[in-house]
Design a protein around this motif. Sequence first.
Motif, PDB file in Angstrom:
ATOM      1  N   CYS A   1     -25.128 -33.875  -3.814  1.00  0.00           N
ATOM      2  CA  CYS A   1     -23.129 -34.588  -3.993  1.00  0.00           C
ATOM      3  C   CYS A   1     -22.786 -34.395  -2.617  1.00  0.00           C
ATOM      4  O   CYS A   1     -21.419 -34.952  -2.444  1.00  0.00           O
ATOM      5  N   ALA A   2     -22.637 -33.685  -1.979  1.00  0.00           N
ATOM      6  CA  ALA A   2     -22.210 -33.341  -0.738  1.00  0.00           C
ATOM      7  C   ALA A   2     -22.190 -34.917   0.313  1.00  0.00           C
ATOM      8  O   ALA A   2     -21.843 -34.771   0.841  1.00  0.00           O
ATOM      9  N   VAL A   3     -23.983 -35.470   0.094  1.00  0.00           N
ATOM     10  CA  VAL A   3     -24.355 -36.758   1.515  1.00  0.00           C
ATOM     11  C   VAL A   3     -23.401 -37.756   0.525  1.00  0.00           C
ATOM     12  O   VAL A   3     -23.014 -38.334   1.662  1.00  0.00           O
TER      13      VAL A   3
ATOM     14  N   ILE B 272     -31.043 -43.609  -9.088  1.00  0.00           N
ATOM     15  CA  ILE B 272     -30.203 -43.543  -9.787  1.00  0.00           C
ATOM     16  C   ILE B 272     -29.602 -44.072  -9.226  1.00  0.00           C
ATOM     17  O   ILE B 272     -29.401 -43.723  -8.016  1.00  0.00           O
ATOM     18  N   ARG B 273     -27.851 -45.279  -9.781  1.00  0.00           N
ATOM     19  CA  ARG B 273     -27.371 -44.926  -9.307  1.00  0.00           C
ATOM     20  C   ARG B 273     -25.952 -43.750  -9.303  1.00  0.00           C
ATOM     21  O   ARG B 273     -25.932 -43.414 -10.239  1.00  0.00           O
ATOM     22  N   ARG B 274     -25.838 -43.851  -7.916  1.00  0.00           N
ATOM     23  CA  ARG B 274     -24.731 -43.193  -8.085  1.00  0.00           C
ATOM     24  C   ARG B 274     -23.647 -42.659  -8.763  1.00  0.00           C
ATOM     25  O   ARG B 274     -22.877 -43.619  -9.398  1.00  0.00           O
ATOM     26  N   PRO B 275     -23.787 -41.515  -9.763  1.00  0.00           N
ATOM     27  CA  PRO B 275     -22.782 -41.338 -11.191  1.00  0.00           C
ATOM     28  C   PRO B 275     -21.552 -40.805  -9.963  1.00  0.00           C
ATOM     29  O   PRO B 275     -20.961 -40.640  -8.890  1.00  0.00           O
ATOM     30  N   ASN B 276     -20.176 -40.790 -11.518  1.00  0.00           N
ATOM     31  CA  ASN B 276     -18.822 -39.758 -10.987  1.00  0.00           C
ATOM     32  C   ASN B 276     -19.182 -38.660 -10.467  1.00  0.00           C
ATOM     33  O   ASN B 276     -18.624 -37.938 -10.025  1.00  0.00           O
ATOM     34  N   PHE B 277     -20.208 -38.203 -11.702  1.00  0.00           N
ATOM     35  CA  PHE B 277     -20.248 -36.272 -11.499  1.00  0.00           C
ATOM     36  C   PHE B 277     -22.098 -36.193 -12.239  1.00  0.00           C
ATOM     37  O   PHE B 277     -22.380 -36.890 -12.398  1.00  0.00           O
TER      38      PHE B 277
ATOM     39  N   SER C 245     -22.242 -36.655 -26.031  1.00  0.00           N
ATOM     40  CA  SER C 245     -20.570 -37.757 -26.280  1.00  0.00           C
ATOM     41  C   SER C 245     -20.374 -37.977 -25.219  1.00  0.00           C
ATOM     42  O   SER C 245     -19.194 -38.622 -25.152  1.00  0.00           O
ATOM     43  N   LEU C 246     -21.021 -37.694 -23.917  1.00  0.00           N
ATOM     44  CA  LEU C 246     -21.022 -39.040 -22.833  1.00  0.00           C
ATOM     45  C   LEU C 246     -21.144 -40.355 -22.909  1.00  0.00           C
ATOM     46  O   LEU C 246     -20.288 -41.295 -22.869  1.00  0.00           O
ATOM     47  N   LEU C 247     -21.401 -40.581 -23.995  1.00  0.00           N
ATOM     48  CA  LEU C 247     -21.850 -41.582 -24.583  1.00  0.00           C
ATOM     49  C   LEU C 247     -21.051 -42.223 -25.180  1.00  0.00           C
ATOM     50  O   LEU C 247     -21.103 -43.598 -25.636  1.00  0.00           O
ATOM     51  N   GLU C 248     -20.866 -41.724 -26.584  1.00  0.00           N
ATOM     52  CA  GLU C 248     -19.532 -41.744 -26.736  1.00  0.00           C
ATOM     53  C   GLU C 248     -18.556 -41.878 -26.601  1.00  0.00           C
ATOM     54  O   GLU C 248     -17.279 -42.573 -27.172  1.00  0.00           O
ATOM     55  N   ASP C 249     -18.397 -41.436 -25.434  1.00  0.00           N
ATOM     56  CA  ASP C 249     -16.857 -41.559 -24.801  1.00  0.00           C
ATOM     57  C   ASP C 249     -16.799 -42.636 -23.497  1.00  0.00           C
ATOM     58  O   ASP C 249     -16.221 -43.013 -22.969  1.00  0.00           O
ATOM     59  N   ASN C 250     -18.340 -43.912 -23.971  1.00  0.00           N
ATOM     60  CA  ASN C 250     -18.805 -44.867 -23.192  1.00  0.00           C
ATOM     61  C   ASN C 250     -18.398 -44.636 -21.866  1.00  0.00           C
ATOM     62  O   ASN C 250     -18.695 -45.132 -20.860  1.00  0.00           O
ATOM     63  N   TYR C 251     -19.414 -43.490 -21.365  1.00  0.00           N
ATOM     64  CA  TYR C 251     -19.762 -43.345 -20.525  1.00  0.00           C
ATOM     65  C   TYR C 251     -21.633 -44.319 -20.298  1.00  0.00           C
ATOM     66  O   TYR C 251     -22.293 -43.913 -21.353  1.00  0.00           O
ATOM     67  N   ASN C 252     -21.728 -44.528 -19.235  1.00  0.00           N
ATOM     68  CA  ASN C 252     -23.186 -44.985 -18.718  1.00  0.00           C
ATOM     69  C   ASN C 252     -23.782 -43.334 -18.596  1.00  0.00           C
ATOM     70  O   ASN C 252     -24.059 -43.005 -17.378  1.00  0.00           O
TER      71      ASN C 252
ATOM     72  N   HIS D 291     -14.476 -49.682 -16.804  1.00  0.00           N
ATOM     73  CA  HIS D 291     -15.449 -49.428 -17.668  1.00  0.00           C
ATOM     74  C   HIS D 291     -16.833 -48.974 -17.098  1.00  0.00           C
ATOM     75  O   HIS D 291     -17.905 -48.047 -17.201  1.00  0.00           O
ATOM     76  N   LYS D 292     -17.044 -49.807 -15.830  1.00  0.00           N
ATOM     77  CA  LYS D 292     -18.109 -49.860 -15.600  1.00  0.00           C
ATOM     78  C   LYS D 292     -18.109 -48.338 -14.296  1.00  0.00           C
ATOM     79  O   LYS D 292     -19.800 -48.103 -14.157  1.00  0.00           O
ATOM     80  N   LYS D 293     -17.305 -47.648 -13.727  1.00  0.00           N
ATOM     81  CA  LYS D 293     -16.922 -46.538 -13.051  1.00  0.00           C
ATOM     82  C   LYS D 293     -17.562 -45.548 -13.743  1.00  0.00           C
ATOM     83  O   LYS D 293     -17.633 -44.916 -12.984  1.00  0.00           O
ATOM     84  N   ARG D 294     -17.440 -45.518 -15.189  1.00  0.00           N
ATOM     85  CA  ARG D 294     -17.894 -44.329 -16.667  1.00  0.00           C
ATOM     86  C   ARG D 294     -19.293 -43.864 -15.594  1.00  0.00           C
ATOM     87  O   ARG D 294     -20.062 -44.595 -16.791  1.00  0.00           O
ATOM     88  N   HIS D 295     -20.080 -43.089 -15.180  1.00  0.00           N
ATOM     89  CA  HIS D 295     -21.163 -43.197 -15.106  1.00  0.00           C
ATOM     90  C   HIS D 295     -21.410 -41.427 -14.724  1.00  0.00           C
ATOM     91  O   HIS D 295     -20.788 -41.354 -13.844  1.00  0.00           O
ATOM     92  N   ALA D 296     -22.388 -41.503 -15.262  1.00  0.00           N
ATOM     93  CA  ALA D 296     -22.884 -39.702 -15.706  1.00  0.00           C
ATOM     94  C   ALA D 296     -24.618 -39.395 -15.808  1.00  0.00           C
ATOM     95  O   ALA D 296     -24.929 -40.132 -15.888  1.00  0.00           O
TER      96      ALA D 296
END
Length: 447
Positions: free
Chosen positions: A118-120, A94-99, A32-39, A7-12
Amino acid sequence: MAAELQHKKRHACVIVLGDIGRSPRMQYHAQSLLEDNYNVDIIGYLETRPLEALSACKIHELSAVPVTNLTPQLKLLFKAFWQTLSLLMALISIRRPNFLLVQNPPGIPTLIVCYLYCAVTRTKLAIDWHNYTYTVLAMGTAAGEQSRLIRLVKRLERYFGSKAHTHFCVTRAMQDDLQRNWNIGPVTVLYDRAPTQFHPIDLPQKHELFMKLSKDYPQFMPQCYADLKQSGVLEATALTQKLANGSVLYKPQRQAILVSSTSWTPDEDFGLLLKALQAYEKAALAEPQLYPALLCVITGKGPQKEQYEAEIAKMQWQKVSIVTPWLEIEDYPSILASADLGVCLHWSTSGLDLPMKVVDMFGSGLPVCAYNFKCLDELVKHGENGFVFSDHHELAEQLRIWFENFPNNPSIQETQTRFGRSLQQFQELRWRESWRLNAAPILEAFL
């Protein structure tokens, strides 16, 4: 514990290099991302209040570009430089997101900055293509797409756009163009669909909206308040009346409501609507027993609004009146659901995107007259769920046909029933369900 770590890794992070409050599709993505439990972090400008549901997001407001006295080309360079720095500072904070999920346009400097970030940081990049940046910019230059600056923008957009890990777009025509002519992929079509706040409403709800609008716009006020209580009417608007027993009725021989939402920009020719309304005014004056008075509600903000408001003020019309409100977020779906016909003036600079305002109207159960362009038939099908026009003559004719003997024309009631069935079918698939089917699995692969 494993579930908690997952759950903690779900970050967008959703990026809009524009006004967040006027970017509905990106707001729906974030919701929609919020409703799918993303930060969810959102980076963009805060000129208009965003959806209430996004209060759970962390919004990073970009600093507005300072006003300068530079030449037009230097202004563009300064704007790109300023936005590059602002966006980089926001991304670093920001904290590094998954995407990153990035709106395009505007693609310059957005796509360049996001690609480098994203490259860095080894973050995945997803682009949501609403249109092409170079076609939007070309509209404001004398040389159009042949301008050296526009050709450079197109090359940059194509190159950095191709670097994303996945892509969404708004039409099949755009999907085909991106894959065939830009060599970009994979591209998933994610059609705009109306969220649940856009839905048909009943007459008492329409009456409440008209009562609210009558406080600021006299066009919604009744012509005469005299003897309301003696006649058994508790309160009234120009269109409706509430009786002592609580029931709400339309007024006999009421005026009709036409609604259009516009960004007041050159890619929506508002003058076309004015010409059509002028023709309707002439027809209604010649045959007042056939055509009702028409109240036009034109919503939205934009650079050409004051220009057209000045033009509207000069009109000495008797059968057509126009109001240009900027509605509260909760009132916009209600005015669509309260109208009798919608008009969409949008035409696409690329010929490959679709007007979200039509999606909102369909979600609210409102038939539409829409300006025709290349891929409009992916949304509006003439004679099935609305009308399509190519000039003000065709629009004027459609207005006369739709409002002739309003509201009791049997032939139009048959058309309304047919349109109603199509719109009900359209309403069965909402944004949330469409996003879960088409976007969620792709984005979850980045986790």
